[in-house]
Design an enzyme around this catalytic site. Structure first.
Site, PDB file in Angstrom:
ATOM      1  N   ASP A   1      36.279  43.898  35.547  1.00  0.00           N
ATOM      2  CA  ASP A   1      36.929  42.603  35.353  1.00  0.00           C
ATOM      3  C   ASP A   1      38.203  42.725  34.518  1.00  0.00           C
ATOM      4  O   ASP A   1      38.290  43.548  33.602  1.00  0.00           O
ATOM      5  CB  ASP A   1      35.943  41.660  34.649  1.00  0.00           C
ATOM      6  CG  ASP A   1      36.516  40.289  34.395  1.00  0.00           C
ATOM      7  OD1 ASP A   1      36.882  39.616  35.373  1.00  0.00           O
ATOM      8  OD2 ASP A   1      36.609  39.890  33.222  1.00  0.00           O
TER       9      ASP A   1
ATOM     10  N   GLU B   1      39.666  44.523  39.424  1.00  0.00           N
ATOM     11  CA  GLU B   1      40.310  43.215  39.547  1.00  0.00           C
ATOM     12  C   GLU B   1      41.640  43.332  38.804  1.00  0.00           C
ATOM     13  O   GLU B   1      41.698  43.207  37.582  1.00  0.00           O
ATOM     14  CB  GLU B   1      39.455  42.102  38.938  1.00  0.00           C
ATOM     15  CG  GLU B   1      40.042  40.735  39.210  1.00  0.00           C
ATOM     16  CD  GLU B   1      39.890  39.739  38.070  1.00  0.00           C
ATOM     17  OE1 GLU B   1      40.141  38.548  38.288  1.00  0.00           O
ATOM     18  OE2 GLU B   1      39.538  40.161  36.945  1.00  0.00           O
TER      19      GLU B   1
END
Length: 730
Positions: A409, A462
């Site tokens: 993330d 990401e």
């Protein structure tokens, strides 16, 4: 144990060593001496462990509860137990301070160097047998603390009772407490460098935790589950390879479905696994990606503010239950990816923030250590012990839970020192630039270590910027990820689909621009949870027009996406056009499947996944320019796109996408092969709740040049739809 610190030990003493005072010692002039700290005890006796016979009665030498005494006629240490009498009760116990350290020299050396990739086996709470006693060994990294103690119900949360041994070279504290077992709740009580008591801390490496709002760690074993996924583990590398069909279903465990008897109760890991495995098999998804399951204090963070990085959240069950979840999906042929958060952590008092009274896991300077967007703290990735903590954690999930990969993330927030900061709010790197060189080094080391040990797994970044080489090998200067989310494709295409068709001709490039860079990285096309929250509405709600046009737009978009280069990711609910914006507090609206439009979208997704897996042209060259060719990329006036997907020694696939409500009859399209073709998918087909403008039967080519090809077909181009065609043998 202030009485011991001031009364018996040298002052000042940099690190309290309870083993220097407590337990059994051979002392000149006194022989064998035993000391034990037992607050509230009336008496303490020493028993010979072999015979059970009392060999000494200890004297209270300090009002706080320190007992001490010599053992007559004994010259050498021996195995012993303590009999402690309290008001109204007598307890016989094994003395923690008779046990030598069970942390090996190699463990301590590697922890000190910051390259112990199985640190979770040394740190944390572990059930083991030591010197004939069953108990739990606790170990925690807190190099600057003055004292660290284990506290829990077993000692009335009294930090004086179980102070830990300090290992200076590693900065770790350790204590084996006999008699404790799985299920015990505990925390660490720390005194800061100046002796100031700190808030009680949960175990950074704890395997389990209490259900929020309680915050204690729980002793847990990870060896209860018997794995039955050997077939999957032996073949999983090919299932997530660059040439494989990878179709990912993104899932939030707490809101996919709720208990039918109690809508407020999220399903447990076992319930979820038993319902999810057949559902995903039916729809043809190859993998599921879980929003973070690591323990977190606030439901509203969806897991993205974790504090227990080594603990699957107890909201859905035990560690063994989560192992069952992964195993069950593997046995059904479905891979499991975990959303993993190494970029930041919340500042809750029981967590990592100023863990030992100093900025230990985070940076001291808020220009480096505080994240303004999320009000969280940023890991000090330049500190080798912190990097070790995170890399070992990544390996932990793959080793102990058989996960098939990690979606990392917020990588962009890690790469740039000025991420979401104004001038004056950030510090440049040593070269004067904005790149976070420590984060770059960490990510490269993370991927290097993970792929060296788990070449059959994958990491997915990401990353929303144009940072070069995110999914390129470290030896070639890249970050080393296996895949990268294509955030640019997602933003452009959603912006285009959100426009009224009458205006789309002016934004034609938004659907083609992604092909300019489609092969610069190993991309995943994400329609994730981020696109259906914070007032954005659901995917179907973002489509323009009346209900028919909304559903037609969404079906056409899915057809476009599944035929576009890149692996696929769809957030739960998108597969049946969830109507409401997603909320973590409620189940998806499964009743919508009783409505033909919603059921039609689900049938389309099922068929897209089936064809995606069956036709190599759609996946074998996902990351190679040879696998894609435009036939018509500039027909802005009619908002029609035509392209080919290719794979070596395989039939090509022709794709025609029309993003206006206009049906085009007698449309001529070039094809690379003469002979028969057939339509294998049409998002406007009646079974998907479309208008039925299809191309049935065998279509014969004509020797009429079109789109740079010598042969062409005459077809019907359906309205707001995507159609696929393949050559027909014979």
């Amino acid at each position: 144990m202030q009485a011991i610190v001031t009364g018996l030990w040298p002052d000042p003493y940099p690190k309290a060593d309870p083993f220097a005072v407590l337990g059994m010692h051979v002392e000149a002039g006194a022989g064998v001496v035993v000391r034990s700290f037992q607050p509230d005890a009336e008496s303490v006796e020493v028993l010979d462990a072999a015979s059970g016979r009392r060999v000494a009665t200890l004297e209270r030498i300090d009002a706080a509860g320190l007992f001490a005494g010599s053992v007559a006629r004994r010259k050498n240490p021996f195995a012993y137990r303590l009999r402690v009498r309290y008001a109204g009760t007598v307890v016989e116990l094994d003395d923690p301070y008779r046990h030598a350290s069970s942390l090996g020299e190699l463990d301590l050396h590697l922890l000190g160097e910051g390259r112990h990739w199985r640190a979770f086996e040394a740190l944390g709470a572990h059930c083991l047998r030591l010197a004939g006693s069953d108990g739990v060994r606790f170990a925690v990294w807190a190099p600057n603390a003055r004292r660290v103690s284990v506290v829990g119900d077993f000692n009335r949360w009294d930090g004086r009772r179980h102070p830990m041994r300090f290992h200076p070279g590693s900065g770790c504290w350790e204590l084996f407490i006999p008699g404790l077992a799985e299920g015990v709740l505990y925390k660490y009580e720390l005194l800061g460098p100046d002796g100031t008591p700190l808030p009680l801390k949960a175990d950074p490496c704890g395997y389990a935790a209490e259900l929020r709002p309680d915050t204690a760690s729980r002793v847990a074993r990870l060896d209860h589950h018997a794995w039955n996924d050997g077939d999957w583990m032996a073949t999983r590398a090919a299932r997530i390879a660059r040439d494989a069909p990878v179709s990912i279903y993104e899932l939030h465990l707490g809101s996919w479905r709720r208990s039918p008897d109690d809508p407020d109760r999220p399903l447990g890991y076992r319930e979820l696994a038993d319902a999810l495995a057949p559902y995903l098999n039916d729809l043809g998804f190859t993998h599921v990606e879980l929003l973070p399951v690591t323990e977190h204090p606030f439901d509203g963070s969806w897991g993205y503010q974790p504090l227990g990085l080594y603990a699957p959240t107890c909201r859905h069950g035990s560690p063994a239950d989560f192992q069952y979840f992964v195993d069950r999906l593997h046995q059904a042929g479905i891979g499991v990816l975990l959303d993993w958060v190494p970029a930041h952590f919340p500042a809750d008092a029981h967590g990592l923030a100023r863990f030992d009274g100093t900025a230990l896991y985070e940076h001291e300077d808020p220009r480096l250590g505080f994240h303004p967007d999320w009000n969280t703290l940023i890991y000090n990735l330049g500190r080798h012990e912190v990097a070790n903590f995170l890399i070992a954690n990544a390996l932990f999930w793959l080793q102990r839970y058989h996960l098939d990969g990690l979606r990392v993330d917020a990588v962009a927030s890690m790469l740039y020192l000025d991420y979401s900061r104004r001038d004056g709010e950030w510090l440049p790197n040593a070269l004067g630039g904005r790149e976070n060189l420590e984060a770059v080094g960490f990510l490269q080391r993370l991927n290097t270590e993970l792929y060296a040990r788990h070449a059959d797994a994958a990491t997915v970044a990401e990353e929303s910027t144009a940072w070069p080489g995110v999914s390129q090998p470290v030896h070639a200067g890249g970050l080393g990820f296996g895949y990268k989310w294509n955030m640019g494709w997602m933003h452009d295409t959603l912006a285009y689909l959100g426009r009224d068709p009458v205006h789309r001709s002016h934004h034609h490039h938004e659907m083609t621009f992604g092909l300019v860079y489609a092969f610069s990285e190993n991309f995943v096309l994400p329609l994730s949870h981020d696109e259906v929250v914070h007032g954005k509405g659901s995917l179907i709600a973002r489509m323009p027009g009346d209900a028919w046009q909304q559903f037609a737009n969404l079906r056409a978009y899915f057809g476009f996406m599944w035929a576009h280069p890149g692996k696929k990711l769809l957030f739960m609910g998108g597969e049946f056009a969830q109507g409401r914006e997603w909320s973590h507090e409620r189940s998806l609206d499964w009743h919508l499947l009783d409505i033909h439009w919603h059921a039609g979208v689900q049938r389309l997704v099922r068929e897209l996944n089936r064809l995606y897996r069956a036709l190599p042209a759609l996946h074998a060259h996902d990351h190679d320019p040879d696998g894609f060719a435009w036939l018509s990329a500039d027909n802005a006036a009619q908002s029609v796109y035509v392209w080919l997907r290719r794979a070596p020694a395989q039939p090509p696939l022709l794709v025609v996408a029309n993003f206006t409500p206009q049906t085009h009859f007698g449309w001529r399209v070039g094809v690379p092969l003469g002979g028969g073709w057939r339509e294998v998918l049409n998002s406007d087909a009646p079974e998907y709740a479309g208008s039925g403008q299809c191309n049935p039967g065998r279509l014969e080519t004509e020797a009429v040049p079109m789109h740079g090809e010598a042969q062409s077909l005459v077809i019907t181009v359906p309205p707001l739809a995507c159609a696929w065609f393949v050559p027909e043998a014979g």
